[in-house]
Design an enzyme around this catalytic site. Structure first.
Site, PDB file in Angstrom:
ATOM      1  CE1 TYR A 257      -3.079  -2.862   0.260  1.00 30.56           C
ATOM      2  CE2 TYR A 257      -3.674  -2.203   2.382  1.00 30.56           C
ATOM      3  CZ  TYR A 257      -4.083  -3.122   1.332  1.00 30.56           C
ATOM      4  OH  TYR A 257      -4.829  -4.214   1.452  1.00 30.56           O
TER       5      TYR A 257
ATOM      6  N   PRO B 185     -15.669  -4.649   1.476  1.00 31.90           N
ATOM      7  CG  PRO B 185     -15.459  -3.783   3.453  1.00 31.90           C
ATOM      8  CD  PRO B 185     -14.560  -3.860   2.378  1.00 31.90           C
ATOM      9  CG  LEU B 186     -18.610  -0.389   3.014  1.00 35.61           C
ATOM     10  CD1 LEU B 186     -18.357   0.864   3.749  1.00 35.61           C
ATOM     11  CD2 LEU B 186     -19.824  -0.928   3.871  1.00 35.61           C
TER      12      LEU B 186
ATOM     13  N   GLY C  42     -22.735  -1.447  -5.026  1.00 44.46           N
ATOM     14  CA  GLY C  42     -23.068  -0.930  -6.394  1.00 44.46           C
ATOM     15  C   GLY C  42     -24.511  -0.874  -6.542  1.00 44.46           C
TER      16      GLY C  42
END
Length: 289
Positions: free
Chosen positions: A67, A213-214, A217
């Site tokens: 990252y 996790p979110l 769509g």
């Protein structure tokens, strides 16, 4: 400012039955630059988000050497060191980064060992609480990759071993080499391809960390069941999606990431939402892969 909502409301899970983590954690990819590359425009803001997460009771911080690369781990150290005694920093290795949005798996033993040593240095710890194989490199036998992590564990450099993006058969193969305490796969309300793996990890007492996790769509459209349910409860659709994850499995450990304190507060507040059986039935019936 202290919120009445804290991540402790999500409950606890014990990795290997020993290391307690809040079931609602925090993922750090969004703290880096665009495409997971470089530093963010405002590093101080990213560090404030990290401190806010800990203030809200989050004690599972998920990151990776890739990252940035290296950026997220550096920000964690700058923001949170010296660490709270119960803080669990979960990092990963197994990707190289040739450029923005580019991720190339490398599972060579010497590379995984090097990256573990570098994470120890960047995070300024003697032992990494949870070290995860970020991807299985198809060019290197899985047993060799997991075996390297087991060696690091035996040397006291990592406490718990995790895997990312594996199937059940790969997990079983890995379990013959070492104790696997977490699995991190793509999973959310709209994408439940990993359902069988979620069920298997729950039976085995293995933490399941859903990434993305979110990503609801189309399920968050104005006339969708998810949006209707959120409107009725006067909460955000993303909060309903997080609540669903927490109730989907007792070993589920969502790590929603954000670079916004307000969104972080909103995510943590989802830990207090308890969905009814009828709401769960509705959500279980709507899925988009």
């Amino acid at each position: 400012m202290t919120s009445k909502n804290t991540a402790r409301e999500s409950g606890q899970f014990h990795l290997a039955g020993t290391t307690a983590v809040t079931r609602l954690g925090y993922g750090t990819l969004q703290l880096t630059g665009p495409g997971g590359w470089g530093y963010p425009k405002d590093p101080d803001k990213s560090m404030r988000v990290l401190r806010r997460a800990v203030d809200l009771g989050v004690n599972l911080i998920d990151t990776a050497d890739s990252y940035g690369p290296e950026v997220a781990e550096n920000l964690i150290r700058e923001a949170l060191y010296p660490y709270a005694e119960n803080l669990v920093i979960a990092t990963k290795a197994g990707f190289t980064r040739p450029g923005p949005k580019r991720w190339v798996p490398v599972g060579l033993p010497e590379y995984l060992r090097q990256q573990a040593e570098m994470s120890l240095r960047r995070l300024n710890v003697d032992c990494i609480s949870l070290f995860q194989l970020h991807r299985v490199d198809p060019r290197v036998p899985l047993e060799v990759q997991v075996g390297t992590l087991k060696e690091l564990q035996d040397e006291g450099k990592i406490r718990h071993i995790g895997l990312s993006e594996v199937d059940i058969q790969q997990l079983k193969r890995a379990q013959r080499i070492a104790r696997i305490d977490s699995v991190q796969n793509l999973y959310n309300l709209g994408n439940r391809v990993a359902d069988p793996l979620v069920d298997y990890t729950e039976r085995m007492g293995i933490g399941f960390i859903p990434w993305h996790p979110l990503a609801t769509g189309a399920l968050a459209g104005h006339h969708s069941p998810l949006s209707a349910m959120a409107k009725k409860r006067n909460v955000a659709p993303s909060q309903i999606a997080l609540a669903w994850l927490l109730q989907r499995s007792s070993t589920m450990l969502p790590i929603p990431g954000t670079s916004s304190i307000s969104h972080l507060d909103e995510n943590v507040a989802a830990s207090e939402i308890s969905l009814t059986n009828s709401e769960l039935q509705i959500l279980n019936g709507v899925r988009v892969y």
